[in-house]
Scaffold this motif. Structure first.
Motif, PDB file in Angstrom:
ATOM      1  N   UNK A 718       0.842  -1.204   0.000  1.00 52.81           N
ATOM      2  CA  UNK A 718       0.000   0.000   0.000  1.00 52.81           C
ATOM      3  C   UNK A 718       0.873   1.249   0.000  1.00 52.81           C
ATOM      4  N   UNK A 719       0.359   2.311  -0.635  1.00 57.77           N
ATOM      5  CA  UNK A 719       0.912   3.654  -0.516  1.00 57.77           C
ATOM      6  C   UNK A 719      -0.005   4.434   0.419  1.00 57.77           C
ATOM      7  N   UNK A 720       0.561   5.002   1.469  1.00 55.46           N
ATOM      8  CA  UNK A 720      -0.234   5.704   2.472  1.00 55.46           C
ATOM      9  C   UNK A 720       0.325   7.122   2.634  1.00 55.46           C
ATOM     10  N   UNK A 721      -0.569   8.115   2.509  1.00 52.77           N
ATOM     11  CA  UNK A 721      -0.190   9.521   2.626  1.00 52.77           C
ATOM     12  C   UNK A 721      -1.099  10.218   3.641  1.00 52.77           C
ATOM     13  N   UNK A 722      -0.646  11.381   4.101  1.00 59.23           N
ATOM     14  CA  UNK A 722      -1.517  12.233   4.906  1.00 59.23           C
ATOM     15  C   UNK A 722      -2.638  12.768   4.015  1.00 59.23           C
ATOM     16  N   UNK A 723      -3.805  12.929   4.560  1.00 55.24           N
ATOM     17  CA  UNK A 723      -4.918  13.469   3.783  1.00 55.24           C
ATOM     18  C   UNK A 723      -4.613  14.907   3.381  1.00 55.24           C
ATOM     19  N   UNK A 724      -5.031  15.239   2.127  1.00 58.74           N
ATOM     20  CA  UNK A 724      -4.823  16.585   1.571  1.00 58.74           C
ATOM     21  C   UNK A 724      -3.345  16.944   1.471  1.00 58.74           C
ATOM     22  N   UNK A 725      -2.448  15.910   1.349  1.00 59.59           N
ATOM     23  CA  UNK A 725      -1.020  16.204   1.229  1.00 59.59           C
ATOM     24  C   UNK A 725      -0.677  16.589  -0.201  1.00 59.59           C
TER      25      UNK A 725
END
Length: 725
Positions: A718-725
């Motif tokens: 999975x690729x996981x980012x902060x929301x609205x990044x």
């Protein structure tokens, strides 16, 4: 004097030796590449490389790198170059084209597009049209395609530098001259010669090793007898500079003859190849310096005039056919006995494609180097010839617990056909992609429950533990059949096959040694050098299924701070560093793997002050509030499914604990950063709550290359980012 960029090619496995040699000519290393090095220096240093390199194949003066994702794009990139500055007016040229991609699948087509671009560029500049000459052109153009980029350069060597000019007649399976020089350097011959030692090859064939040893010790330039180099009609050539270098080479050769000249002797039981060796010696100008004669290994005796120290270096037969292997143990044993009896205190080097017969020499090897003889994987074994290092000779074939044999020919034919099919599809794909370590077979047929991985010519076979419903004798019978079929289809020596049984590992088992061979060797992956060991651990040091993940990290790491959790041997950290990461931190609980990761980074000349590996319990490190101030732009986390190691404060269950681990990673991730989270638990389910807290995208399908697409459950990612990044 202006600086140029050069790409210098060499035999596979010789890259680091070549980089050191080039440094002595005044060329500074830019980066290593498979079978070559990128360098920077002035024209004099480039000339020195052509004249003096004992290891190089070709010296390419780099001109430009252009986009080549299509034939038209390649042509446009070529036509924009100022070729009139590199090809004499009305002169001739040829193009050597290597590589292919989806648009350019044929090297002849690629070469034609480059030729068209060069001719049109020169005509467009108002200069006379050059001609194309395949033999003796004024200038040789090198075009090397890698995926969507084409490197253009001038081959200033003009020919492969391994051809010194003395060897027109060849014995059976001769070594190339530059590979022979690499063996001499690895065996320490320059130091031994400088300290007054002598040289002997008791199985000399056409004499390549003994001639190269003499040229090296007598400071004779390998290119001394070359009539013409590729730069001599290049418009940028500086004749006076070149003349000075030729005169210097003659002076050095004369001065070396005024000093002590070592003894150089070669022997072979075949009088026909000895006759060939004498001709080669004469063409090399070494009459009266090198002596060869017909004599078997068993007849080897020391001459009274030889020094107390010296080097014995030889390239014995490999025994590629089963009938030949039966004779090898006795031959290697005779070699060891003769050398121990004749020249105690010397050093012995044995270069062989059947390194398992090193056990038959009867001496303890203190160093092993992985190299290639052409495409054949081989090993240089080094021994100090002393009574203290003597051991009982062993026949490796007699030691095998499981002898390869075919019980059911019809069943074995099915495996044979499947492997041939996979070699044609997966093997062909791997070669086109420049991939040398890949999975060829993964229990494709239920009768043969094994995984077969290729590591640059070495074969790693893992037998999956049979279910209790399968009779153990039947399982061993099928494994024996597989071990009989594999070397036949893959055309590898049985000694280059390692077989293990694959079982579920837990706790400290994943770190336990399976053997203690200490046989590490280096492989290449997308320009990175990585150390593997096929024998000593259940895993080899390189998870092949994560190759696309590592490559993605390499392509996206430039300018980023990288964190590698549960880093294993640090392969992802190497890719990040090579890809331009500004710094990295790699953590693993195992001291073995921490050391291994540090060695992998060192192999790639990475700054240890910026790319750090530490032994740490990742669970404890993530839970430690004092580490939360550290920020990273790219984090890779690939934890084990379960671990209850005594070195850990807690117990890791990836299904139970992954959400906590992800959240702790996100606390350390920069606002626009990315966490790559992966694991290989077949029944894994990602906590749905994570998708409401972060931007989560499963990318598993894109992280599986062709060799693992048959087994899509090998891992999930999975690729996981902060929301609205």
């Amino acid at each position: 004097m202006p600086k140029y960029v050069f790409f210098v090619t060499c035999p596979k496995g010789v890259e680091y030796l070549l980089a050191d040699e080039m440094g002595g000519f005044g060329l500074s290393l830019i980066r290593n590449a498979p079978a070559g090095v990128w360098l920077e220096g002035d024209l004099e240093a480039g000339y020195r490389a052509c004249l003096w390199s004992r290891l190089a194949n070709r010296v390419i003066l780099h001109l430009a790198e252009v986009d080549a994702r299509s034939a038209d794009e390649l042509y446009e990139g070529v036509v924009r170059q100022e070729w009139q500055s590199h090809i004499p007016a009305g002169g001739s040229f040829k193009v050597s084209f290597l590589g292919q991609n989806e648009a350019i699948r044929n090297t002849q087509f690629g070469a034609q597009k480059v030729k068209d671009g060069i001719v049109d560029s020169i005509r467009g500049a108002g200069a006379p049209r050059p001609s194309v000459a395949q033999k003796e052109p004024d200038v040789a153009i090198s075009a090397r395609l890698n995926r969507g980029r084409l490197s253009l350069g001038i081959d200033i060597s003009g020919h492969s530098l391994h051809m010194r000019g003395y060897r027109t007649d060849k014995g059976l399976a001769p070594l190339k001259e530059n590979l022979a020089a690499a063996l001499l350097m690895r065996a320490g011959w320059p130091e031994i010669a400088a300290n007054g030692g002598d040289f002997v090859d008791p199985m000399c064939g056409s004499g390549t090793l003994v001639i190269e040893a003499a040229l090296m010790a007598l400071d004779i330039a390998p290119g001394r007898k070359t009539e013409r180099f590729g730069f001599e009609k290049w418009p940028g050539h500086q004749p006076e500079l070149w003349l000075g270098l030729r005169q210097e080479a003659e002076r050095r050769a004369h001065e070396a003859k005024q000093k002590r000249i070592p003894a150089f002797a070669g022997y072979d039981q075949d009088s026909r190849v000895i006759a060939t060796a004498w001709k080669n010696i004469q063409r090399a100008g070494l009459e009266g310096v090198v002596h060869v004669e017909a004599r078997s290994v068993q007849e080897f005796t020391r001459l009274a005039t030889w020094a107390e120290t010296g080097l014995v270096l030889s390239n014995p037969p490999y025994g590629e056919r089963l009938s030949e292997r039966k004779e090898l143990a006795g031959l290697y044993q005779s070699l060891g006995e003769s050398i121990l009896r004749g020249v105690p205190g010397w050093r012995l080097g044995v270069f062989t494609g059947a390194p398992e017969f090193g056990k038959s020499v009867g001496l303890r090897s203190f160093k092993q180097y992985k190299l290639f003889n052409g495409k054949l994987p081989a090993q240089l074994l080094l021994f100090e010839v002393t009574a203290e290092n003597a051991r009982t000779p062993r026949d490796p074939d007699a030691q095998r617990g499981l002898l390869p044999r075919i019980v059911n020919e019809e069943r074995a034919a099915m495996l044979r056909n499947r492997l041939k099919k996979n070699v044609k599809s997966i093997g062909q794909w791997a070669r086109k992609q420049g991939i040398s370590c890949y999975r060829l077979y993964d229990a494709d047929m239920p009768e043969y429950a094994v995984a077969i991985d290729i590591y640059e010519g070495q074969v790693h076979v893992q037998e999956y533990a049979a279910p209790k419903s399968v009779d153990d004798r039947a399982a061993r019978e099928r494994l024996a059949e597989a071990l009989a079929v594999i070397p036949e289809v893959l055309e590898v020596s049985p000694g280059n096959i390692v077989c293990k049984q694959r079982q579920r590992q837990s706790g400290t088992q994943q770190y336990e040694k399976q053997a203690a061979s200490g046989e590490y060797f280096q492989v290449q992956e997308h320009g990175c050098v990585l150390k593997v060991n096929l024998k000593d651990y259940l895993d080899t040091g390189l998870f092949l299924d994560h190759r696309p993940v590592r490559h993605w990290i390499q392509k996206n790491a430039a300018g980023k701070r990288f964190l590698n959790l549960f880093c294993y041997t640090g392969a992802a950290s190497v890719h990040a560093a090579v890809g331009g990461a500004t710094r990295s931190l790699s953590l693993d609980m195992s001291k073995t793997y921490v050391n291994w990761a540090q060695e992998n980074l060192a192999l790639n000349r990475v700054d240890p002050r910026k790319h750090i590996v530490e032994q740490a319990d990742c669970l404890a490190w993530l839970a430690d509030r004092s580490t939360r101030d550290q920020r990273f732009d790219l984090i890779f986390m690939d934890p084990p499914t379960f671990s209850n190691s005594a070195r850990m404060k807690g117990v890791l269950d990836i299904q139970r604990d992954h959400a906590t681990l992800v959240r702790q990673c996100m606390e350390r991730l920069s606002s626009d950063g990315l966490l790559i989270f992966s694991n290989n638990f077949r029944k894994f389910r990602l906590d749905e709550a994570l998708a409401s807290e972060f931007e989560v995208a499963e990318v598993s399908a894109s992280t599986l290359d062709k060799d693992f697409q048959r087994n899509p459950k090998i891992h999930r990612c999975w690729h996981i980012r902060h929301q609205n990044s």
